[in-house]
Design an enzyme around this catalytic site. Structure first.
Site, PDB file in Angstrom:
ATOM      1  N   PRO A 174      30.195 -27.548  -4.202  1.00 49.15           N
ATOM      2  CA  PRO A 174      31.217 -27.140  -3.632  1.00 49.15           C
ATOM      3  C   PRO A 174      31.707 -25.545  -3.912  1.00 49.15           C
ATOM      4  CG  PRO A 174      31.580 -29.246  -4.828  1.00 49.15           C
ATOM      5  CD  PRO A 174      30.464 -28.802  -5.332  1.00 49.15           C
TER       6      PRO A 174
ATOM      7  N   LYS B 264      36.940 -21.222  -6.449  1.00 46.79           N
ATOM      8  CA  LYS B 264      36.453 -22.515  -6.538  1.00 46.79           C
ATOM      9  C   LYS B 264      37.218 -23.323  -7.515  1.00 46.79           C
ATOM     10  CE  LYS B 264      31.537 -20.764  -5.743  1.00 46.79           C
ATOM     11  NZ  LYS B 264      30.421 -20.671  -6.421  1.00 46.79           N
TER      12      LYS B 264
ATOM     13  N   ARG C  60      18.810 -17.656  -7.175  1.00 45.27           N
ATOM     14  CA  ARG C  60      19.363 -18.372  -6.180  1.00 45.27           C
ATOM     15  C   ARG C  60      18.388 -18.178  -4.988  1.00 45.27           C
ATOM     16  NH1 ARG C  60      24.158 -20.431  -6.921  1.00 45.27           N
ATOM     17  NH2 ARG C  60      23.538 -22.273  -5.787  1.00 45.27           N
TER      18      ARG C  60
END
Ligand SMILES: [Zn+2]
Length: 278
Positions: free
Chosen positions: A2, A59, A268
């Site tokens: 998320p 977040k 990433r």
């Protein structure tokens, strides 16, 4: 995992169920979910408190309590906050349950248990959640404009994608939205941050705000693993509008000329079109 749009969707889905409601009791399962403060501190901080507001920075979900303490939840990889009636069977991997009046339960469910439930007060915020003080501006909550972003970009030669993922520069962007934002701004993720000019910075600010807002409107992105759902268990739909994320080898739907490339940037996997992103 998320990111800002998913966490914002969770926040919105919780407000009407918990604000001005009192936490009657707390049930705790797997300790890893509240490893930072431990069971006694969590229970003492929550039971009997009323939720005043549900806020978000990046977040992080932050529930302000009438005791002046704060409940913080970070979903990390696979965490979910679900609002259920107490009679609904609890899903597997339910680690923390907040029991509100009228049989309403907020359940923290997390198969991979990287997520966290933490309580802190004004006196121990600095020692318990030092990362909150280091967060950069949240693009949908704080002032976030060309001047703010430019100040961070000119200071570093790091790849633009790595800078966007740095929570101390901008709070809330992860791998999916980092890729989609750079595509929208027509900027190559490998471009050194200090080689982004004013016009490109303006485009980038616009792309950050627009992509995040559009994703919030779509209820976030639910990938094939289907782990992200809102508090009512519903999936998001922004994944249908991803233009580069997860599309390695496909032709670019924006320019129709390039193919989507992927490479690891800052650990990433990033996705971009080398034709329209310079
Ligand atoms: Zn393209």
């Amino acid at each position: 995992m998320p990111e800002l749009p998913e966490v914002e969707t969770v926040r919105r889905g919780l407000v009407e169920h918990v604000v001005q409601r009192r936490i009657d009791s707390v049930e705790l399962g797997r300790e890893r979910a509240y490893r930072r403060v431990g069971a006694d501190r969590l229970i003492a901080g929550l039971v009997g408190s009323t939720v005043v507001s549900v806020d978000r920075r990046g977040k992080y979900l932050l529930f302000a309590l009438d005791s002046t303490e704060t409940l913080m939840v970070h979903l990390r990889m696979s965490g979910q906050l679900l609002v259920h009636d107490a009679t609904t069977p609890r899903p597997a991997h339910t680690h923390v349950v907040l029991n509100f009046a009228n049989q309403v339960e907020v359940r923290f469910v997390d198969p991979r248990t990287f997520g966290e439930v933490v309580v802190f007060g004004p006196d121990d915020a600095e020692s318990v959640v030092p990362e909150l003080a280091r967060l950069g501006p949240d693009p949908l909550v704080d002032t976030f404009d060309e001047m703010v972003l430019r100040r961070s970009l000119v200071r570093t030669r790091r790849a633009l994608k790595a800078v966007l993922l740095d929570q101390s520069v901008i709070a809330g962007i992860g791998n999916i939205y980092g890729d989609e934002i750079l595509h929208r701004a027509r900027l190559n993720p490998l471009r050194p941050a200090n080689r982004v000019n004013r016009e490109q910075t303006r485009r980038l600010v616009r792309a950050v705000v627009d992509v995040l807002n559009e994703a919030v409107s779509a209820g976030g992105s639910t990938l094939r693993d289907a782990q992200y759902v809102d508090p009512q268990g519903r999936a998001g739909s922004f994944q249908e509008r991803h233009r580069v994320y997860g599309r390695t080898g496909q032709s670019c739907v924006t320019c129709d000329r390039g193919r989507i490339k992927s490479a690891s940037i800052g650990g990433r996997t990033s996705h971009w079109c080398a034709v329209c992103q310079r």
